[in-house]
Design an enzyme around this catalytic site. Structure first.
Site, PDB file in Angstrom:
ATOM      1  N   GLY A 353       0.825  -1.122  -0.071  1.00 43.19           N
ATOM      2  CA  GLY A 353       0.036   0.047  -0.128  1.00 43.19           C
ATOM      3  C   GLY A 353       0.846   1.379  -0.120  1.00 43.19           C
ATOM      4  N   ASP A 470     -10.931   7.372   5.655  1.00 41.92           N
ATOM      5  CA  ASP A 470     -10.369   6.619   4.455  1.00 41.92           C
ATOM      6  C   ASP A 470     -11.397   5.253   4.111  1.00 41.92           C
ATOM      7  OD1 ASP A 470      -8.642   6.516   2.286  1.00 41.92           O
ATOM      8  OD2 ASP A 470      -7.364   5.496   3.385  1.00 41.92           O
TER       9      ASP A 470
END
Length: 632
Positions: A353, A470
């Protein structure tokens, strides 16, 4: 000084001793009373002059007690002189010795301030090379010292006021029958003779060396033209200096003769004292060697063990700070996680990520499967994100939130430990063509309900408000039963209920960010709801929030609104569903998605209302085709 010399001459005349006694001497062996000794120098019982013993980093001096009047008072020239001596260098370990011995002419008895090792007991680092020293030395050097320009570790040199030799050559002696020089090893342990002759007429200094039983060769090893008038003072002391470094070495002088204005008397080689027995020395040396080797092996093994322990500790070294005490989250040892993930091997890598890598692992003791997020050293969020995730998730307990099991730290590395989600992230099922089969409608609805339930817990049911900031498909993980769990709290914030939770900058992922955030930078539960609305549309449509396949990178929300206005909203559902659903359900869920992603924050429902819509406990308000004037 002249008065003292005159007095000595008077005494000589009265006692019948010739004056030459004071410009000539011969020692076939030594007595303590005949020499001035300092440092490690000593006279052995059999008459050997031993300048150094087997003590490291030491020096020794031995001088003829009576000063020599080496200058002609009428013209200031130095008298001719000659000296001969027999020496031996006995290292305790064969072929490894240090540091050497030197014949010295010095203004004083002893050499105060001199250092051992490479300085040979002659000088120190401050006076080496000073013209005020008035020291002449013939060095027999057994160590190569680059700082002094030594030619090798087995040489003879002429030194004037310093250890950078005016002339030097490898230790060797001239053999008449072959007409060439033969090498000598100064540390062979064998006795050798040295002759030093200075000619006042030629202003030339010769140095000659040979093995013990070989007569003086016809060719000197060193021959230098040098005027000693400015170097030699009216009276000088003559003697020997020696030093040791880290290697155990004994330096011996067996006999010595000296004469001014003539050739030094030959030594009676047969009457010189004997060196210590080689057999005894070899036994002693062997014992010392074995003991030294034993000690060295022990020290080496101990040092290796200590180094290994230090390296292991450094490898698994951890950091503890005040905030860690505050949150009381379980802390795993780095070693435990290193083993669990097989050294963070690539075969255990689950994904990469923006802020790091995630690895699959299995705890060694409990065999519990875990996921370890290893936050990158160069992550922009770094420690702030790491602490934020612990603070947000350390005490959260909900079936639809990925459980944080603990954390670990090692220097600049941050590691978060989660329950392992065997089916990975939702986005892989939505977008990865290599991830069959496609999600069914019932699975998608189940995931949406699960994430909504988890988000309601964060916003209203826990003791503080948690704004995730998020919410997206890649942050929703699926367990073995395809239950959706919201994870990755790296950007989340904690606030007390009723407080003003204003942020200083926009965070989140493009496509999920509520429009008001770009103006106010104020993350709220409503901005989370907006992202959840986008997420709903993403799951139902199987499309990303920003659709690059559209001509103008159309936003998914706008696309669904357009379909709703055109009365073809069901056409936006994922084609892979192939219509396998009750017609009313997708339309309801899409409308909830549109309602949550409404551009006006006040028009969005709360997560509690969303759950009521999903459970049919609350009727969905009418949504105008233009998307305006919605009251929830």
């Amino acid at each position: 000084m002249e008065t003292k010399l005159s007095l000595l001459l008077v005494i000589c005349l009265l006692t019948g001793i010739t004056a030459t006694t004071y410009d000539e001497f011969t020692y076939n062996g030594f007595k303590r009373s005949e020499l001035y000794l300092d440092g490690m120098a000593e006279i052995t019982p059999n008459g050997l002059l031993r300048l150094t013993n087997t003590t490291t980093m030491q020096q020794g001096h031995a001088f003829h007690k009576v000063p020599l009047h080496l200058k002609n008072n009428s013209d200031g020239n130095v008298y001719s002189f000659s000296t001969c001596f027999v020496f031996a260098i006995r290292p305790e370990y064969p072929d490894v010795g240090g540091d050497g011995v030197a014949l010295v002419l010095s203004p004083t008895k002893g050499l105060p301030g001199a250092l051992p090792k490479q300085y040979l007991g002659l000088f120190n680092f401050t006076n080496n090379g000073n013209s005020s020293n008035h020291v002449l030395a013939i060095e027999l050097d057994t160590i190569l010292n680059m700082e002094f320009g030594d030619i090798d570790n087995n040489h003879v040199g002429i030194d004037v006021n310093g250890l950078s030799s005016k002339n030097a050559a490898p230790a060797s002696y001239f053999i008449e029958r072959i007409g060439n020089f033969q090498n000598l090893s100064l540390i062979s342990g064998k006795s050798m003779q040295v002759w030093v002759d200075y000619s006042n007429l030629e202003k030339k200094l010769n140095v000659t060396i040979s093995p013990f039983s070989v007569p003086k060769p016809s060719h000197p090893l060193l021959s230098s033209f040098i005027n000693l008038s400015s170097l030699i003072l009216d009276t000088m002391y003559v003697g020997f200096s020696s030093s040791t470094g880290s290697m155990l070495t004994s330096h011996y002088v067996l006999g010595w003769s000296f004469k001014m204005n003539g050739q030094a008397p030959a030594l009676n080689l047969s009457s010189l004292p004997s060196l210590p027995s080689e057999k005894h020395r070899r036994k002693l040396t062997s014992l010392i060697i074995w003991l030294a080797l034993g000690v060295e092996v022990f020290i080496t093994i101990t040092a290796c063990c200590i180094a290994y322990i230090i390296r292991r500790k450094a490898r698994y070294a951890e950091v503890l700070e005040e905030w860690e005490l505050e949150h009381r989250t379980h802390r795993f040892s780095y070693k435990e996680l290193f083993k669990a993930t097989k050294g963070f091997g690539e075969e255990n890598l689950l994904g990469v990520g923006g802020c790091g890598r995630v690895y699959k692992g299995k705890l060694p003791t409990s065999k519990t499967e875990i996921a370890v997020k290893r936050i990158s050293h160069d992550s922009k969020q770094g420690l702030r994100e790491f602490v934020g995730e612990i603070a947000s998730n350390s005490q959260l307990r909900h079936r639809n939130l990925v459980q944080l099991l603990g954390y670990s730290r090692r220097k600049g590395e941050f590691l978060l430990v989660y329950e392992f989600m065997s089916n990975g992230s939702l986005d892989k099922f939505l977008y990865d063509a290599n991830k069959p089969p496609s999600l069914s409608w019932s699975q998608r609805l189940k995931i949406i309900r699960g994430v909504a339930s988890g988000l309601l817990y964060l916003h209203e049911e826990w003791e503080q408000i948690v704004i995730h900031r998020d919410i997206k498909a890649s942050n929703v993980l699926l367990d073995s039963e395809m239950n959706g769990k919201l994870g990755d709290f790296g950007l989340s914030s904690l606030y007390d209920h009723g407080s003003d939770h204003r942020t200083t900058h926009v965070v989140g992922t493009i496509g999920y960010i509520a429009p008001e955030l770009t103006k106010t930078s104020r993350a709220t539960t409503s901005s989370d709801v907006f992202a959840f609305g986008v997420f709903i549309l993403e799951v139902v449509c199987g499309r990303r929030p920003i659709m690059p396949e559209a001509s103008l990178d159309l936003h998914l929300v706008d696309w669904v609104w357009r379909s709703w206005r055109n009365g073809v909203i069901l056409e936006v559902t994922d084609a892979r569903l192939e219509g396998d659903y009750d017609l009313g359900e997708p339309e309801l869920i899409l409308k909830i998605g549109l309602l949550c992603s409404h551009p006006v924050p006040a028009a969005r429902p709360t997560m509690r209302q969303v759950m009521q819509f999903l459970n049919a406990d609350l009727s969905l308000p009418e949504i105008p085709k233009d998307g305006k004037d919605i009251t929830v």
